[in-house]
Design a protein around this motif. Sequence first.
Motif, PDB file in Angstrom:
ATOM      1  N   ASP A 145       0.817  -1.220   0.000  1.00  0.00           N
ATOM      2  CA  ASP A 145       0.000   0.000   0.000  1.00  0.00           C
ATOM      3  C   ASP A 145       0.848   1.267   0.000  1.00  0.00           C
ATOM      4  O   ASP A 145       0.333   2.362  -0.264  1.00  0.00           O
ATOM      5  CB  ASP A 145      -0.918   0.012   1.226  1.00  0.00           C
ATOM      6  CG  ASP A 145      -0.144  -0.068   2.532  1.00  0.00           C
ATOM      7  OD1 ASP A 145      -0.043   0.957   3.239  1.00  0.00           O
ATOM      8  OD2 ASP A 145       0.378  -1.152   2.853  1.00  0.00           O
ATOM      9  N   SER A 148       2.272   2.873  -5.465  1.00  0.00           N
ATOM     10  CA  SER A 148       1.138   2.761  -6.371  1.00  0.00           C
ATOM     11  C   SER A 148       1.127   1.394  -7.043  1.00  0.00           C
ATOM     12  O   SER A 148       2.151   0.704  -7.117  1.00  0.00           O
ATOM     13  CB  SER A 148       1.210   3.848  -7.448  1.00  0.00           C
ATOM     14  OG  SER A 148       2.313   3.626  -8.314  1.00  0.00           O
ATOM     15  N   ARG A 149      -0.028   1.008  -7.560  1.00  0.00           N
ATOM     16  CA  ARG A 149      -0.136  -0.260  -8.282  1.00  0.00           C
ATOM     17  C   ARG A 149       0.812  -0.279  -9.479  1.00  0.00           C
ATOM     18  O   ARG A 149       1.420  -1.301  -9.793  1.00  0.00           O
ATOM     19  CB  ARG A 149      -1.576  -0.473  -8.753  1.00  0.00           C
ATOM     20  CG  ARG A 149      -2.545  -0.802  -7.627  1.00  0.00           C
ATOM     21  CD  ARG A 149      -3.955  -0.954  -8.172  1.00  0.00           C
ATOM     22  NE  ARG A 149      -4.892  -1.313  -7.121  1.00  0.00           N
ATOM     23  CZ  ARG A 149      -5.205  -2.549  -6.783  1.00  0.00           C
ATOM     24  NH1 ARG A 149      -4.638  -3.558  -7.425  1.00  0.00           N
ATOM     25  NH2 ARG A 149      -6.066  -2.805  -5.826  1.00  0.00           N
ATOM     26  N   ARG A 152       4.443  -1.247  -8.647  1.00  0.00           N
ATOM     27  CA  ARG A 152       4.735  -2.549  -8.056  1.00  0.00           C
ATOM     28  C   ARG A 152       5.593  -3.424  -8.963  1.00  0.00           C
ATOM     29  O   ARG A 152       6.523  -4.086  -8.498  1.00  0.00           O
ATOM     30  CB  ARG A 152       3.446  -3.273  -7.673  1.00  0.00           C
ATOM     31  CG  ARG A 152       2.755  -2.631  -6.480  1.00  0.00           C
ATOM     32  CD  ARG A 152       1.446  -3.295  -6.152  1.00  0.00           C
ATOM     33  NE  ARG A 152       0.708  -2.511  -5.157  1.00  0.00           N
ATOM     34  CZ  ARG A 152      -0.545  -2.742  -4.798  1.00  0.00           C
ATOM     35  NH1 ARG A 152      -1.215  -3.746  -5.358  1.00  0.00           N
ATOM     36  NH2 ARG A 152      -1.132  -1.979  -3.902  1.00  0.00           N
ATOM     37  N   CYS A 172       2.077  -9.821  -3.582  1.00  0.00           N
ATOM     38  CA  CYS A 172       2.106  -8.465  -3.024  1.00  0.00           C
ATOM     39  C   CYS A 172       1.095  -8.398  -1.889  1.00  0.00           C
ATOM     40  O   CYS A 172      -0.053  -8.824  -2.039  1.00  0.00           O
ATOM     41  CB  CYS A 172       1.772  -7.432  -4.104  1.00  0.00           C
ATOM     42  SG  CYS A 172       3.013  -7.281  -5.397  1.00  0.00           S
ATOM     43  N   THR A 179      -4.558  -6.099   0.501  1.00  0.00           N
ATOM     44  CA  THR A 179      -3.987  -6.595  -0.749  1.00  0.00           C
ATOM     45  C   THR A 179      -3.275  -7.932  -0.530  1.00  0.00           C
ATOM     46  O   THR A 179      -2.478  -8.054   0.397  1.00  0.00           O
ATOM     47  CB  THR A 179      -2.973  -5.571  -1.322  1.00  0.00           C
ATOM     48  OG1 THR A 179      -3.655  -4.373  -1.675  1.00  0.00           O
ATOM     49  CG2 THR A 179      -2.272  -6.131  -2.560  1.00  0.00           C
TER      50      THR A 179
END
Length: 218
Positions: A145, A148-149, A152, A172, A179
């Motif tokens: 978290d 950002s996505r 990753r 992740c 998540t």
Amino acid sequence: MEIKQAEFVTSMASYGNFAGKGLAQIAVAGKSNVGKSSLINKLCNRNKLAKTSATPGKTKLINVFLLNRSFHLIDLPGYGFAKVDKQEKARWGKMMQDYFEQAEELRHVFCLVDIRHEPTQDDINMNSFLRQVGIPFTVIATKADKISRAARSKQLAPICRALMVQPWEVICWSSEDGTGRDKVQELLDQVLADPVEEEETPSMEELEEGAPIRWEDA
């Protein structure tokens, strides 16, 4: 697997007998402050099941939890914390060495790394050790978290290179927003459904020559 029941069993300064021993075990390993206790709490929907702290090196004992009255989750001491003396590091190292040698019920290890940073040498040593002794493991990249996505994939690249795993093999994880929780639950189902292999795990003495890690130096 949804964790519907979770309870603390015991803490041990050295691995040995405890109430209910004999059930399958899954261990949680990682450097100090990587989020092991937070993962356990989130997975079990219990805020205070495992004690958390902002201070690295909080977990100094082997902590045992009974989940769904069917298997044990083993919280191992965090490694790689610099602000303890060599004697304390040696004690922690022997504690983990004894655990891996003696835990015949161990099925799998969750190897936690911080997704924001490249793996440390201790992370690499743990990975190499588990490969050499043939203990199955899964890399879990915590604190997802915090980035950002989109970031990753970029952050996972050096982790995968250092630990010799593929991106799709890494979970992740975030203890804040959940998540990865569903993937860890699926992994638990898979691990606990697999039959126990009869092959013996080599002892540390058998691996001494060329072994990738000496716990007393961790």
